[in-house]
Design a protein around this motif. Structure first.
Motif, PDB file in Angstrom:
ATOM      1  N   ASP A 198       0.820  -1.210   0.000  1.00 47.16           N
ATOM      2  CA  ASP A 198       0.000   0.000   0.000  1.00 47.16           C
ATOM      3  C   ASP A 198       0.848   1.252   0.000  1.00 47.16           C
ATOM      4  O   ASP A 198       0.575   2.200  -0.740  1.00 47.16           O
ATOM      5  N   LEU A 199       1.849   1.253   0.863  1.00 46.00           N
ATOM      6  CA  LEU A 199       2.714   2.432   0.953  1.00 46.00           C
ATOM      7  C   LEU A 199       3.314   2.726  -0.419  1.00 46.00           C
ATOM      8  O   LEU A 199       3.299   3.863  -0.888  1.00 46.00           O
ATOM      9  N   PHE A 200       3.823   1.680  -1.074  1.00 42.60           N
ATOM     10  CA  PHE A 200       4.448   1.886  -2.378  1.00 42.60           C
ATOM     11  C   PHE A 200       3.409   2.304  -3.415  1.00 42.60           C
ATOM     12  O   PHE A 200       3.664   3.172  -4.250  1.00 42.60           O
ATOM     13  N   ALA A 201       2.245   1.665  -3.366  1.00 40.16           N
ATOM     14  CA  ALA A 201       1.218   1.985  -4.358  1.00 40.16           C
ATOM     15  C   ALA A 201       0.718   3.407  -4.182  1.00 40.16           C
ATOM     16  O   ALA A 201       0.672   4.193  -5.136  1.00 40.16           O
ATOM     17  N   ILE A 202       0.348   3.772  -2.959  1.00 41.99           N
ATOM     18  CA  ILE A 202      -0.219   5.104  -2.732  1.00 41.99           C
ATOM     19  C   ILE A 202       0.854   6.171  -2.924  1.00 41.99           C
ATOM     20  O   ILE A 202       0.606   7.224  -3.517  1.00 41.99           O
ATOM     21  N   GLY A 203       2.053   5.891  -2.414  1.00 43.10           N
ATOM     22  CA  GLY A 203       3.136   6.871  -2.553  1.00 43.10           C
ATOM     23  C   GLY A 203       3.441   7.148  -4.014  1.00 43.10           C
ATOM     24  O   GLY A 203       3.558   8.301  -4.445  1.00 43.10           O
ATOM     25  N   THR A 204       3.540   6.073  -4.810  1.00 48.69           N
ATOM     26  CA  THR A 204       3.812   6.247  -6.238  1.00 48.69           C
ATOM     27  C   THR A 204       2.657   6.965  -6.917  1.00 48.69           C
ATOM     28  O   THR A 204       2.857   7.872  -7.731  1.00 48.69           O
ATOM     29  N   TYR A 205       1.446   6.574  -6.556  1.00 49.89           N
ATOM     30  CA  TYR A 205       0.273   7.156  -7.197  1.00 49.89           C
ATOM     31  C   TYR A 205       0.207   8.657  -6.944  1.00 49.89           C
ATOM     32  O   TYR A 205      -0.008   9.456  -7.861  1.00 49.89           O
ATOM     33  N   LEU A 206       0.429   9.043  -5.700  1.00 47.53           N
ATOM     34  CA  LEU A 206       0.408  10.468  -5.357  1.00 47.53           C
ATOM     35  C   LEU A 206       1.491  11.220  -6.117  1.00 47.53           C
ATOM     36  O   LEU A 206       1.241  12.284  -6.690  1.00 47.53           O
ATOM     37  N   THR A 207       2.698  10.668  -6.129  1.00 46.85           N
ATOM     38  CA  THR A 207       3.814  11.362  -6.768  1.00 46.85           C
ATOM     39  C   THR A 207       3.581  11.484  -8.269  1.00 46.85           C
ATOM     40  O   THR A 207       3.736  12.563  -8.842  1.00 46.85           O
ATOM     41  N   VAL A 208       3.192  10.370  -8.909  1.00 46.09           N
ATOM     42  CA  VAL A 208       3.010  10.415 -10.365  1.00 46.09           C
ATOM     43  C   VAL A 208       1.831  11.320 -10.728  1.00 46.09           C
ATOM     44  O   VAL A 208       1.902  12.079 -11.697  1.00 46.09           O
ATOM     45  N   SER A 209       0.762  11.277  -9.930  1.00 46.42           N
ATOM     46  CA  SER A 209      -0.370  12.160 -10.210  1.00 46.42           C
ATOM     47  C   SER A 209       0.056  13.613 -10.116  1.00 46.42           C
ATOM     48  O   SER A 209      -0.333  14.444 -10.950  1.00 46.42           O
ATOM     49  N   LEU A 210       0.837  13.920  -9.094  1.00 49.00           N
ATOM     50  CA  LEU A 210       1.294  15.302  -8.913  1.00 49.00           C
ATOM     51  C   LEU A 210       2.159  15.737 -10.094  1.00 49.00           C
ATOM     52  O   LEU A 210       1.976  16.820 -10.648  1.00 49.00           O
TER      53      LEU A 210
END
Lengths: 460, 178
Positions: free
Chosen positions: A163-175
């Protein structure tokens, strides 16, 4: 010298718009905007809600998660339900900006920017809830792999670490995706801004963009790559979130249909939220020429499709419970229909499966008022689904002696409603300071609609 | 040329098609260092200016591989070498569990590398540029299309460049001081 192109009516863009008028319409909303009492009252209201939200978070940190209704056996309450709900809402933004870009869907142009902002805010708020839910939130960084003096590492077999990797990546890439899309428009605002302060602020953010052809070439490559990368990412994020449940052997959680089922639900709630935001936005800024009935129609069709997929998933879940022959699986399922949380289940079914069937009618899909009402209700329905999955499954575990009820406290509601206020607050700030529609892409659309209207209209 | 140094000669056009024509004409006339400025990406401008394919995809590939390989290595090293824990007899190197984080960081590495490469190759961020000194250039992000013949190389002759651009019938023609 020939005149500048003027748009023709291609469905996703109405006739009569040129480069200058498109830009002035969008950019002046930010630079010279008509910030009326309606915007200010919404701002004040959501700001107050945001303050309450953060005060409630402060109280939670000081007192502990005991202020919520969570207990054994239902240790995951609103916080985890809210987390899944918010992260799901984000998905439509990425879907619109990435999937639809790759598929060359023209109707993405005027809605991708604010849908991406919605993604960013929703995913950010979603990321808060697991941290709030921790007993000792100040140690949340222990899940991050770093060479620490305790000499331990995260447990890589745990979906919570995924989850940490998924959400962290998702937030960063979305930004990053959102910001890269903004760069040309920030340059436009820089060149258009009247005051020195705004020129400096937008100028710094625009990174010195000057629209050079070589820059555009690399920019377009990078943007397309980001879209291609974000597409599998958005599928993976809610799949990983669903594994938080599916990996556990709790009856009602342990099911292989969870990843696709969660992704479809995410898109349903996401498109509902896109419509919830788009309809007031276009009304307030009078954007009816940019966000047309065609956009509403397309978004509504996607809601219809995703609603059918989750209805199918509900059916498969029920079928598999009986097919498995597992006594506990069957019991948890029938308890869902008739037990303590049955009203939530039937509400979920009514709002997520039955209500969207209205979208078969073209008149409904093209009516802003009807769609707004449906979208709001689907948001509620999707939240009920998250609640049901999290809470109902846990309250009837394998061991009857450990059965118990979850009752939300006032603080549960404050954190849920506060997060909604915070989301709306961030969105209001966004439309105040940044162009809610991509100016550069709209200009390209103006040219395309003037050059080859039939082609654009058929793609739209 | 040296005392009043020149960055280039700038021409302004009203439409993208006029710019495309001008770009082709400039290339045909033998001007090699020609650059165009547009408010949105114009189809066909790459070919008109003979812009070579860029290396952003390569950077994304490298970033993705580095992210994925690094994350897989981190998991393997920490779980097998640095801190092995026997959990119910499961293999220390339980690779299926390593896939989600590996996948995510592959995407992250590729995305960040693509954007970083785009910015670095474009020479951005950049606080100033000679073109920003030209008052009309504000319109490059609004509704005008610019072509700049840059003063590079020993054979550049400002007079001839101006005369050539004048034949393209621009809205305005101005010098860009270096």
């Amino acid at each position: 010298m020939s005149a500048q192109p003027v748009s023709r009516d291609v469905g996703v863009l109405r006739a009569g718009w040129g480069y200058t008028s498109v830009q002035d319409k969008i950019a002046d909303a930010v630079l010279a905007g008509f910030w009326t009492w309606r915007w200010w009252s919404a701002f004040a209201l959501t700001f107050a809600g945001t303050l309450v939200f953060f005060a409630a978070i402060g109280y939670l940190f000081v007192t502990g998660v005991g202020i919520w209704g969570v207990d054994i056996p239902v240790a995951w309450g609103y916080a985890i339900g809210n987390f899944v709900w918010w992260i799901g809402i984000g998905h439509a933004g990425t879907f619109i900006s990435a999937f639809l870009l790759l598929l060359r869907q023209k109707w993405r142009t005027s809605i991708n920017r604010f849908a991406e902002a919605m993604t960013l805010f929703a995913a950010g708020i979603a990321g808060l809830f697991p941290i709030l839910h921790l007993g000792r939130p100040w140690f949340f960084y222990w899940i991050v792999p770093y060479p620490d003096v305790m000499d331990v590492w995260p447990q890589w077999r745990s979906p919570l670490v995924w989850d940490l990797f998924a959400i962290g990546t998702y937030l960063t890439v979305s930004l990053v995706f959102w910001y890269v899309g903004l760069i040309p428009d920030l340059a436009t605002l820089r060149d258009r801004a009247a005051t020195r302060g705004k020129q400096i602020a937008y100028g710094l953010l625009a990174l010195g963009w000057r629209g050079e052809a070589r820059h555009w070439a690399r920019y377009e490559t990078a943007y397309l790559l980001l879209a291609g990368l974000a597409t599998p990412l958005v599928i993976s994020v809610h799949s990983v979130v669903s594994l938080d449940f599916a990996i556990g052997i709790v009856p009602g959680y342990h099911s292989t249909i969870f990843p696709p089922y969660f992704v479809a639900g995410a898109l349903l709630s996401g498109f509902a939220m896109v419509l919830t935001l788009a309809i007031p936005l276009r009304r307030y800024f009078r954007l009816h020429d940019f966000i047309t009935e065609v956009h509403l129609d397309h978004a509504a069709k996607l809601m219809l499709v995703t609603s059918l997929i989750i209805t199918y998933s509900y059916a498969v879940e029920a079928f598999m419970a009986f097919y498995s022959g597992g006594e506990q699986e069957i019991y948890v399922l029938t308890d869902r229909w008739t037990g303590a949380y049955a009203p939530v289940f039937w509400m979920m079914l009514a709002l997520n499966s039955a209500l969207p069937m209205l979208l078969w009618w073209r008149a409904v899909r093209r009516s802003a008022a009807a769609l707004f009402a449906i979208a709001l209700l689907v948001n509620v329905g999707m939240w009920s689904e998250r609640f049901l999955i999290v809470v109902q499954s846990m309250h009837r575990d394998f061991l009857p002696s450990a059965w118990g009820m979850f009752y939300p406290t006032a603080w549960d509601w404050v954190h849920l409603l506060g997060s909604i206020a915070f989301f709306a607050f961030l969105f209001l700030l966004f439309i105040r300071w940044l162009p809610a529609i991509s100016i550069a892409e709209m200009k390209a659309l103006v040219k395309e609609s003037a050059d080859k209207p039939e082609e654009v209209a058929s793609e739209a | 040329m040296k005392p009043d140094a020149l960055y280039g000669v700038l021409a302004e056009f009203r439409t993208a098609d006029a710019l495309l024509e001008a770009a082709r004409a400039a290339k045909a006339a033998g001007y090699r260092d020609v650059e165009a400025y547009t408010p949105f990406p114009v189809e066909g401008l790459d070919q008109a200016l003979a812009i070579p394919p860029n290396r952003v995809p390569l950077a994304a590939l490298v970033g993705g591989i580095a992210g994925g390989a690094g994350t897989y290595f981190l998991q393997w090293y920490s779980a097998v070498i640095d801190y092995p824990v026997n959990i119910g007899g499961r293999p220390l190197h339980s690779w299926p569990s390593y896939i989600p984080a590996t996948f995510e960081i592959t995407i992250l590495g590729a995305a960040l590398a693509a954007v970083a490469a785009m910015l670095i190759m474009n020479g951005l961020p950049r606080l100033t540029h000679p073109l920003f000194a030209v008052p009309e250039f504000d319109l490059a992000t609004r509704n005008r299309f610019f072509l700049c013949v840059r003063a590079r190389g020993p054979r550049f002759d400002a007079e001839r460049a101006r005369a050539f651009i004048a034949t393209l019938d621009p809205l305005c023609l101005c010098d860009v001081p270096a």
